[in-house]
Design a protein around this motif. Structure first.
Motif, PDB file in Angstrom:
ATOM      1  N   ARG A  30       5.648  53.820  13.283  1.00  0.00           N
ATOM      2  CA  ARG A  30       5.956  54.880  12.305  1.00  0.00           C
ATOM      3  C   ARG A  30       5.053  54.706  11.098  1.00  0.00           C
ATOM      4  NH1 ARG A  30      12.010  54.468  10.681  1.00  0.00           N
ATOM      5  NH2 ARG A  30      11.221  55.896   9.080  1.00  0.00           N
ATOM      6  N   LYS A  31       4.066  55.537  10.980  1.00  0.00           N
ATOM      7  CA  LYS A  31       3.091  55.420   9.889  1.00  0.00           C
ATOM      8  C   LYS A  31       3.654  56.111   8.644  1.00  0.00           C
ATOM      9  CE  LYS A  31       0.292  53.242  12.586  1.00  0.00           C
ATOM     10  NZ  LYS A  31       0.069  51.793  12.432  1.00  0.00           N
ATOM     11  N   GLU A  32       4.777  55.574   8.171  1.00  0.00           N
ATOM     12  CA  GLU A  32       5.427  56.123   6.990  1.00  0.00           C
ATOM     13  C   GLU A  32       6.276  55.028   6.357  1.00  0.00           C
ATOM     14  OE1 GLU A  32       7.851  59.291   8.368  1.00  0.00           O
ATOM     15  OE2 GLU A  32       9.168  58.017   9.575  1.00  0.00           O
ATOM     16  N   TRP A  33       6.764  55.295   5.158  1.00  0.00           N
ATOM     17  CA  TRP A  33       7.599  54.314   4.462  1.00  0.00           C
ATOM     18  C   TRP A  33       8.931  54.158   5.199  1.00  0.00           C
ATOM     19  CZ3 TRP A  33       5.999  51.057   0.858  1.00  0.00           C
ATOM     20  CH2 TRP A  33       4.857  51.368   0.125  1.00  0.00           C
ATOM     21  N   GLN A  34       9.422  52.948   5.254  1.00  0.00           N
ATOM     22  CA  GLN A  34      10.724  52.642   5.857  1.00  0.00           C
ATOM     23  C   GLN A  34      11.372  51.506   5.072  1.00  0.00           C
ATOM     24  OE1 GLN A  34       9.779  50.640   9.886  1.00  0.00           O
ATOM     25  NE2 GLN A  34       7.921  51.805   9.377  1.00  0.00           N
ATOM     26  N   ILE A  35      12.695  51.479   5.122  1.00  0.00           N
ATOM     27  CA  ILE A  35      13.453  50.474   4.377  1.00  0.00           C
ATOM     28  C   ILE A  35      13.777  49.303   5.296  1.00  0.00           C
ATOM     29  CG2 ILE A  35      15.570  49.977   3.108  1.00  0.00           C
ATOM     30  CD1 ILE A  35      13.616  51.754   1.621  1.00  0.00           C
ATOM     31  N   VAL A  36      13.486  48.089   4.827  1.00  0.00           N
ATOM     32  CA  VAL A  36      13.794  46.857   5.564  1.00  0.00           C
ATOM     33  C   VAL A  36      14.806  46.068   4.757  1.00  0.00           C
ATOM     34  CG1 VAL A  36      12.863  44.755   6.592  1.00  0.00           C
ATOM     35  CG2 VAL A  36      11.442  46.820   6.459  1.00  0.00           C
ATOM     36  N   GLU A  37      15.887  45.652   5.388  1.00  0.00           N
ATOM     37  CA  GLU A  37      16.895  44.833   4.710  1.00  0.00           C
ATOM     38  C   GLU A  37      17.223  43.628   5.580  1.00  0.00           C
ATOM     39  OE1 GLU A  37      21.294  45.130   2.581  1.00  0.00           O
ATOM     40  OE2 GLU A  37      20.127  46.942   2.986  1.00  0.00           O
ATOM     41  N   VAL A  38      16.979  42.439   5.062  1.00  0.00           N
ATOM     42  CA  VAL A  38      17.191  41.191   5.802  1.00  0.00           C
ATOM     43  C   VAL A  38      18.323  40.425   5.127  1.00  0.00           C
ATOM     44  CG1 VAL A  38      16.151  39.060   6.652  1.00  0.00           C
ATOM     45  CG2 VAL A  38      14.732  41.124   6.375  1.00  0.00           C
ATOM     46  N   PRO A  39      19.445  40.185   5.824  1.00  0.00           N
ATOM     47  CA  PRO A  39      20.547  39.422   5.218  1.00  0.00           C
ATOM     48  C   PRO A  39      20.095  38.014   4.829  1.00  0.00           C
ATOM     49  CG  PRO A  39      21.262  40.548   7.221  1.00  0.00           C
ATOM     50  CD  PRO A  39      19.766  40.670   7.175  1.00  0.00           C
ATOM     51  N   LEU A  40      20.594  37.535   3.704  1.00  0.00           N
ATOM     52  CA  LEU A  40      20.248  36.187   3.267  1.00  0.00           C
ATOM     53  C   LEU A  40      20.745  35.139   4.243  1.00  0.00           C
ATOM     54  CD1 LEU A  40      20.803  36.336  -0.600  1.00  0.00           C
ATOM     55  CD2 LEU A  40      18.746  36.804   0.732  1.00  0.00           C
ATOM     56  N   GLU A  41      21.833  35.452   4.958  1.00  0.00           N
ATOM     57  CA  GLU A  41      22.327  34.473   5.932  1.00  0.00           C
ATOM     58  C   GLU A  41      21.348  34.304   7.084  1.00  0.00           C
ATOM     59  OE1 GLU A  41      25.008  37.434   8.725  1.00  0.00           O
ATOM     60  OE2 GLU A  41      25.950  35.825   7.619  1.00  0.00           O
ATOM     61  N   VAL A  42      20.602  35.346   7.427  1.00  0.00           N
ATOM     62  CA  VAL A  42      19.582  35.223   8.472  1.00  0.00           C
ATOM     63  C   VAL A  42      18.451  34.329   7.994  1.00  0.00           C
ATOM     64  CG1 VAL A  42      17.885  36.493   9.848  1.00  0.00           C
ATOM     65  CG2 VAL A  42      20.165  37.448   9.480  1.00  0.00           C
TER      66      VAL A  42
END
Length: 645
Positions: free
Chosen positions: A493-505
């Protein structure tokens, strides 16, 4: 004795009950076979001697000398357990495998034991023989493999290069009952300039558990020898007098420190919350009950110290009888997020003591690290094979600028880009790291892109976090699937996307100092809007912005880390029997927090850091597991939390 070389000390202990003497003989090198011994890191040979790298035993008259145990690089501390009479030892391991490996062991040493050196460390984890300095051990023989197969799991491990020194089992009765026959170990190493260790040290730790070492737990006992990079004490020796006082010597200060215990004993009842939002108003009240005073020392004076929450440092308590005192106060919590203390100070003449309660102050806003370039208090650092444009205007997420990261085409090494905080950031009350990502023209196929907090770590086949062997952080491969099978990133996907990584991971159990992106991708990608998300904020999925379904869910405990209690939130989608349990890092059950019939919906449970017999457990990483009914039968989920005493 074999001639001294490299490890020259010959520490000993007398086993009076069996009329014998134990003596340690260190290896003459960092790593070598004792049949082909060399000096230190050199290739200078020594005469063959089968007593190098061993513990010897002999009768007190010198007769009967033989090897008791082998496979030893450098044992320093020796003591006999007062219950079993078995020999315990501390061990300093290899130097050239980096800052995080290998861990140092503390263990029982029995007749005929092979303790691993020069083949393995931890528990049957092979030494890195790819290192040129260590290839002289090769080839590995059948005899080597058989010895490793008999290598037993150590009672405890501590981080690499912490250099455990003396070990002493406490036999007095001055300290509280939980210290009866506990072991104390002096830690001479630690994280500082010129030292390979990656974690704080320079302290004395306590060993708790069964005399046979089967369930050893470690906790800090005496700290404070280091301020930033200034180290004014490196504990080496430990002794005990007839009254039960402990004495600690250091090798960089002309002092011996006595650790005693106050005769003052008290308990308290209070309404301190487990957690509170920063800026909230607290009404605090409670009662202190004096259980024991020093003889002939006069009346005690008690005061409440609220400075840890931004309040007054000394609020006098009011006597309400011969042995009870009360307090009441209110304050606005005026401190940043983190674990903070409230103290009751008790002073009676020359004696003093204190009662301590912990409150987790939770944040009310996200921590922004990157927005239109690095946020105030943050800066970029990068390696040779990465270039960063922190405020480019060609590809923008929101606002006017975003950050581009370009990996070069070099095949020599990967690249690294770090967003560094000017001051450590407490992660208490935060649940995840979120940022915007655009793949740009970067080449991802066949390459790697990882995210880590602070320093990346390595996992071991013998288990991560055993004893106090805990590495700083776990990298997340952003090009691999998430635990639920979805993608962290969709690079197509050549567009902006939101990434969220839990701190527990990411397994963050320490203040955040830097966010690391590293890999070997080539070309340019873009990031923006990087922030720590508070626990109260709504969750955002890894790719896209669809909400998570309201179904079975186990949330991250808070505060995490904690020192008195931690709240575990969870949600069930059916009425039924629910079970919440705590396990240590080795998979042993510690306590059942909840076993009850619950209606569907959102719930909370609290763990107070105690086992199933009500005993406080040691500092460390623990796992909590939730089991609950679903439409398909039963399901379960696990998370980690950290206890810091």
């Amino acid at each position: 004795m074999p001639p001294g070389a490299f490890h020259t000390s010959r520490n000993m202990i007398i086993d009076a009950a069996n009329d014998r003497l134990f003596v340690q003989v260190g290896s003459p090198c960092d790593l070598c076979r004792q049949q082909e011994a060399v000096i230190g890191y050199t290739t200078e040979p020594l005469p063959r001697n089968s007593e190098y790298g061993t513990i010897l035993v002999a009768n007190l008259d010198g007769s009967g000398r033989r090897v008791w145990a082998s496979g030893i690089r450098n044992v320093v501390g020796l003591d006999l357990h007062p219950d079993t009479g078995e020999l315990w030892a501390t061990h300093n391991h290899l130097d050239l495998m980096g800052s995080e490996l290998p861990p140092e062991w503390i263990d029982i040493v029995r007749d005929g034991d092979f303790m691993g050196y020069p083949l393995v460390y931890g528990w049957r984890a092979w030494v890195d023989f790819n290192l040129p300095e260590y290839q002289k051990i090769l080839p590995i023989t059948r005899t080597d493999s058989l010895m490793v197969a008999n290598h037993k799991r150590p009672a405890a491990l501590v981080n690499a290069h912490l250099a455990p020194m003396a070990i002493h089992f406490y036999q007095g009765d001055l300290l509280p009952p939980e210290y009866h026959h506990a072991g104390f170990v002096a830690i001479r190493g630690g994280r500082t300039a010129g030292n390979l260790a990656t974690v704080p040290g320079f302290k004395v730790i306590a060993l708790f558990g069964s005399p046979d070492g089967s369930d050893t737990r470690i906790a800090d006992f005496l700290t404070g020898f280091q301020s930033s990079d200034a180290v004014w004490g490196k504990p080496v020796g430990i002794a005990e007098d007839g009254q039960g006082n402990l004495y600690v010597s250091t090798n960089n200060g002309a002092a011996i420190y006595r650790i005693s215990f106050s005769p003052l004993l008290a308990t308290w009842e209070h309404n301190l919350p487990e957690s509170v939002l920063s800026g909230a108003t607290l009404e605090i009240a409670g009662t202190v009950h004096i259980l024991r005073l020093g003889e002939g020392a006069g009346a005690p004076e008690l005061s409440l110290d609220l400075s840890g929450l931004g309040g007054p440092a000394s609020v006098p308590l009011v006597a309400v009888g011969d042995s009870s005192y009360q307090f009441a106060s209110h304050l606005v919590v005026d401190v940043p997020n983190g674990l903070h203390e409230v103290q009751i100070r008790i002073v009676q003449g020359q004696y003093s003591n204190r009662l301590v309660g912990g409150v987790a102050v939770l944040p009310t806003a996200d921590v922004v690290a990157l927005i239109d370039g690095p946020a105030p208090g943050w800066r970029f650092e990068h390696s040779t094979f990465a270039s960063i444009e922190p405020r480019q205007r060609e590809v923008v997420f929101a606002g006017e600028v975003a950050t581009s990261i370009t990996g070069t085409s070099s095949g020599i090494a990967g690249w690294r880009a770090e967003l560094v905080a000017s001051e450590p950031v407490s992660t208490v009350g935060y649940k995840s790291l979120r940022f915007a990502f655009h793949p740009g023209d970067a080449q991802f196929d066949g390459h790697s892109l990882s995210l880590a907090i602070n320093n990346p770590s390595q996992s071991l086949e013998n288990g991560r976090g055993y004893g106090q062997f805990q590495l700083p952080s776990v990298p997340v491969d952003l090009l691999s699937p998430r635990p639920d099978g979805r993608l962290w990133l969709d690079v197509e996907r050549k567009e902006w996307q939101i990434v969220e990584v839990p701190l527990e991971v990411l397994q963050v159990v320490e203040p955040m100092e830097r966010v690391r992106l590293f890999g070997n991708t080539r070309g340019t990608f873009y990031i923006d809007e990087m922030r720590l998300i508070t626990s109260a904020a709504p969750s955002i999925t890894a790719v896209g912005d669809e909400p998570l379904p309201l179904a079975f869910d186990l949330g991250q405990s808070f505060p995490n880390p904690f020192n008195s209690s931690s709240v575990i939130p969870f949600r069930t989608d059916l009425d039924g029997d629910v079970r919440l349990e705590i396990f240590d890092i080795m998979g042993r059950q510690v306590v059942t927090v909840l076993a009850d019939f619950l209606a569907a919906g959102s719930h909370r449970a609290t763990w107070h850091g105690r086992d199933d017999k009500g005993r406080p457990v040691a500092s460390g990483v623990y796992v909590y597991r939730l089991q609950a009914p679903t439409v398909d039968g039963w399901t379960q989920a696990t998370h980690k939390l950290a206890l810091l005493r």
